[in-house]
Every structure is written in structure tokens, then in C-alpha cells.
Write an enzyme that holds these catalytic residues in place. Structure first.
Site, PDB file in Angstrom:
ATOM      1  N   LYS A 141       5.238 -14.507   1.804  1.00 26.44           N
ATOM      2  CA  LYS A 141       5.007 -13.162   1.262  1.00 26.44           C
ATOM      3  C   LYS A 141       3.492 -13.002   1.174  1.00 26.44           C
ATOM      4  O   LYS A 141       2.881 -13.278   0.138  1.00 26.44           O
ATOM      5  CB  LYS A 141       5.688 -13.074  -0.109  1.00 26.44           C
ATOM      6  CG  LYS A 141       5.944 -11.675  -0.591  1.00 26.44           C
ATOM      7  CD  LYS A 141       6.930 -11.678  -1.746  1.00 26.44           C
ATOM      8  CE  LYS A 141       6.903 -10.378  -2.515  1.00 26.44           C
ATOM      9  NZ  LYS A 141       7.165  -9.174  -1.727  1.00 26.44           N
TER      10      LYS A 141
HETATM   11  N1  PMP Z   1      11.851  -8.161   2.173  1.00 26.99           N
HETATM   12  C1  PMP Z   1      10.613  -7.729   1.900  1.00 26.99           C
HETATM   13  C2  PMP Z   1       9.725  -7.338   3.055  1.00 26.99           C
HETATM   14  C3  PMP Z   1      10.153  -7.641   0.593  1.00 26.99           C
HETATM   15  O1  PMP Z   1       8.909  -7.208   0.329  1.00 26.99           O
HETATM   16  C4  PMP Z   1      11.015  -7.999  -0.459  1.00 26.99           C
HETATM   17  C5  PMP Z   1      10.545  -7.880  -1.883  1.00 26.99           C
HETATM   18  N2  PMP Z   1       9.929  -9.043  -2.325  1.00 26.99           N
HETATM   19  C6  PMP Z   1      12.303  -8.443  -0.146  1.00 26.99           C
HETATM   20  C7  PMP Z   1      12.690  -8.516   1.188  1.00 26.99           C
HETATM   21  C8  PMP Z   1      13.253  -8.873  -1.215  1.00 26.99           C
HETATM   22  O2  PMP Z   1      12.830 -10.095  -1.783  1.00 26.99           O
HETATM   23  P1  PMP Z   1      13.173 -10.506  -3.274  1.00 26.99           P
HETATM   24  O3  PMP Z   1      14.635 -10.316  -3.431  1.00 26.99           O
HETATM   25  O4  PMP Z   1      12.774 -11.927  -3.362  1.00 26.99           O
HETATM   26  O5  PMP Z   1      12.389  -9.611  -4.161  1.00 26.99           O
END
Ligand code: PMP
Length: 311
Positions: free
Chosen positions: A158
């Protein structure tokens, strides 16, 4: 931002929100050389409750490792920083944003000796996809911008710079009057939303895609899989086609900020009945009950903050 807390955490110290600044010549600003997380705190049955805090901080370190950004703190120190911010700001509900980025030193693309700045901030973030999104569902469009392939960027990290791809897609969707974008990957199968993973419901079975579909491995996605398993649902982990999307009974997004958001329409075509379906509603309820500490058996995911009221 008007909905922020008074105090934030910056390089090991609690400081005033207004003092959380950095030089404009910071490496991270020019090249997106930063990794971040999004964590939610809920006013749970036992007090302020952080959901899957450790998993988020571990993912932050994994993202940093992938990009070789050396965070000068330990996992435990950043866990404590998040907890401390909830306490000092007396937060009940909030969104926590830890970030680590290359700061100010050199402007070569190679960061060389750039110091790593680490901050954590907390603020109130309501419904990510707009008021009523959780209850009524959202309208999405398939983005003309494809999700980058994992051979260009590791999709499992991320990292800030990669969100320029999401920004293009989200902005295009909004300009066309939709709530959110759905990105295809380089193969032309479904990747994910600009900031969400996706699930399809067909004949009472769940379908969601996998790492090779160029997705972030969402923590909410994982939580939904666990909820579905506990209800003995069949979960198919596979690449998802547009055909599956348009013939789905129900479709929903998952994400820390978006929680479980039903998708009622894609490019003007109704999904199922064109409103949130029963399986989506059930999973959404289970999820919200779980994060608020109302379901037994998930205590390992819940960090309950001690306050005067629950001590
Ligand atoms: N995909 C992307 C591109 C994101 O930015 C997020 C948000 N963090 C998610 C999926 C979902 O991830 P999470 O459930 O860990 O928040």
C-alpha cells in the site's frame, strides 16, 4: 480538513495537529515514496475498539519492506502510537492514518540518505462513498484506466505513489456522475475499486478475486471470507470476469473505510434487483456487529482501549 483530532503522533512524539508539517522538497511528495495504512476505531460494546490493528501495522511494515523503506520504529511502537492517539484525543469513532515516507534530503529518485518520517493521524471519516452508501448501495462505472500490473508495481504494497492510478479512476467516475470506479486489470478481468476489493454473489455462493488479479490483499476482504466461512458459505477465489459481474445476483465492495458497501448498478445496468441484496445485507450486518465487538469469537482482532468509562 475540519474533522481532525487535536493531537497527532509524529516521529515518536505527540504533537499538535497543526505542527504535523513537512518540507515541500521532501522525497515522498515528489515521488510518492511513502507507505500508509487506514485503520478504523469503533465505539464498540466495551469502549473504543480498533479493528485488526496489528494486521494493519504488519501490512504497513510489509509495504515498507517491499519498497525498502526502513521505518525507524517497531511494529509494537506503532501499535502503541495508534492506541495512544485514541486515548489522548478521547476518540470513540475515528479513522487512523499511519504513514511513513522519505523526507527531506536529496531529490534524486534514489532516496540515498533521505530520513524516514513516520506519522499517525486520526480523524472522523463518515461513510467513505457518501451518505447513505451503506444502506442504499452505490453506482459504479468501469474505469477507462486499468489497474497497474504487478510487474510494474507490487500491488500487495500500500504505497502512496500507486494511488495516482486510483485517483485517475475515482475522478473519472465522479465526473461521469458515478459514486466510484471499478478497475479492470491488464488481462481485462476485474481488479478492484479505486480503494476497495470486490465480491460477487451468485446462487448463494461468494466469488472474489486473488492476488494475481492485481489487487491489494484487503484486510476487510479477509474478514468477509472468515465471516462467510463461519456461515458455511461456499467462497470461490478466482479471477472475475465482466460476464460474472453483469450476471451477478449481488455485488459489494469491501474496505476499511468503505466497510461493506453494496453495488446496485454498474454503468447504468442494474445488479440483481438494483438494490442491496439479502446476502450483502447479512454480511454487512455481521461485519458491523463484529467490528463493534458484538459477536463472540473474534476478540483477537479487537483492541479495546481502556478509558475512564470502561476501566
Ligand atoms: N484496494 C485498494 C486499492 C485500497 O486502497 C483498499 C483500502 N485500503 C482496499 C483494496 C481494501 O483494503 P482494506 O480492506 O485492507 O482496507
Amino acid at each position: 480538513m475540519s474533522n481532525h483530532s487535536n493531537l497527532m503522533w509524529h516521529n515518536g512524539k505527540v504533537i499538535n495537529w497543526e505542527d504535523g508539517t513537512t518540507h515541500v522538497m521532501s522525497h515522498g511528495l515528489h515521488y510518492g515514496s511513502a507507505v500508509f495504512e487506514g485503520i478504523k476505531c469503533y465505539n464498540g460494546s466495551k469502549g473504543p475498539t480498533l479493528f485488526r490493528l496489528k494486521d494493519h501495522i504488519v501490512r504497513l511494515f510489509n509495504s515498507a519492506n517491499i519498497h525498502n523503506i526502513k521505518i525507524p520504529f517497531t511494529v509494537q511502537e506503532l501499535i502503541s502510537a495508534c492506541e495512544e492517539l485514541i486515548i489522548v484525543n478521547k476518540i470513540l469513532n475515528g479513522y487512523i492514518r499511519p504513514i511513513a515516507f522519505y523526507g527531506y534530503d536529496t531529490l534524486g529518485v534514489h532516496p540515498q540518505q533521505c530520513p524516514v518520517t513516520t506519522s499517525v493521524a486520526v480523524f472522523d471519516w463518515g461513510e467513505y462513498l457518501g451518505k447513505g452508501a451503506l444502506e442504499k448501495g452505490v453506482r459504479v462505472t468501469i474505469s477507462p484506466w486499468r489497474k497497474f500490473h504487478s510487474s510494474s508495481f507490487p500491488t500487495t504494497a500500500k504505497a502512496s505513489g500507486q494511488y495516482i492510478n486510483s485517483m485517475l479512476a475515482a475522478r473519472d467516475a465522479k465526473e461521469k456522475g458515478f459514486d466510484e470506479a471499478l478497475l479492470l486489470n491488464q488481462e481485462g478481468t476485474i481488479a478492484e475499486g479505486a480503494g476497495q476489493n470486490i465480491f460477487i454473489v451468485k446462487d448463494n455462493q461468494l466469488h472474489t478475486n486473488i492476488e494475481s488479479s492485481s489487487i491489494l490483499m484487503g484486510i476487510t476482504r479477509d474478514t468477509v471470507i472468515r465471516i462467510a466461512e463461519s456461515q458455511n458459505m461456499v467462497i470461490n477465489l478466482e479471477s472475475l470476469s465482466l460476464g460474472q459481474l453483469f450476471s451477478a445476483d449481488e455485488v459489494f465492495f469491501t474496505g476499511t473505510a468503505s466497510e461493506i458497501t453494496p453495488i446496485k448498478e454498474v454503468d447504468g445496468r442494474k445488479i440483481g434487483e438494483g438494490q442491496p441484496g439479502p446476502i450483502t445485507r447479512n454480511i454487512q450486518k455481521q461485519y458491523l456487529d463484529l467490528v463493534h465487538g458484538r459477536i463472540k469469537g473474534y476478540e483477537e482482532w479487537l483492541t479495546v482501549i481502556k478509558t475512564k468509562d470502561n476501566d
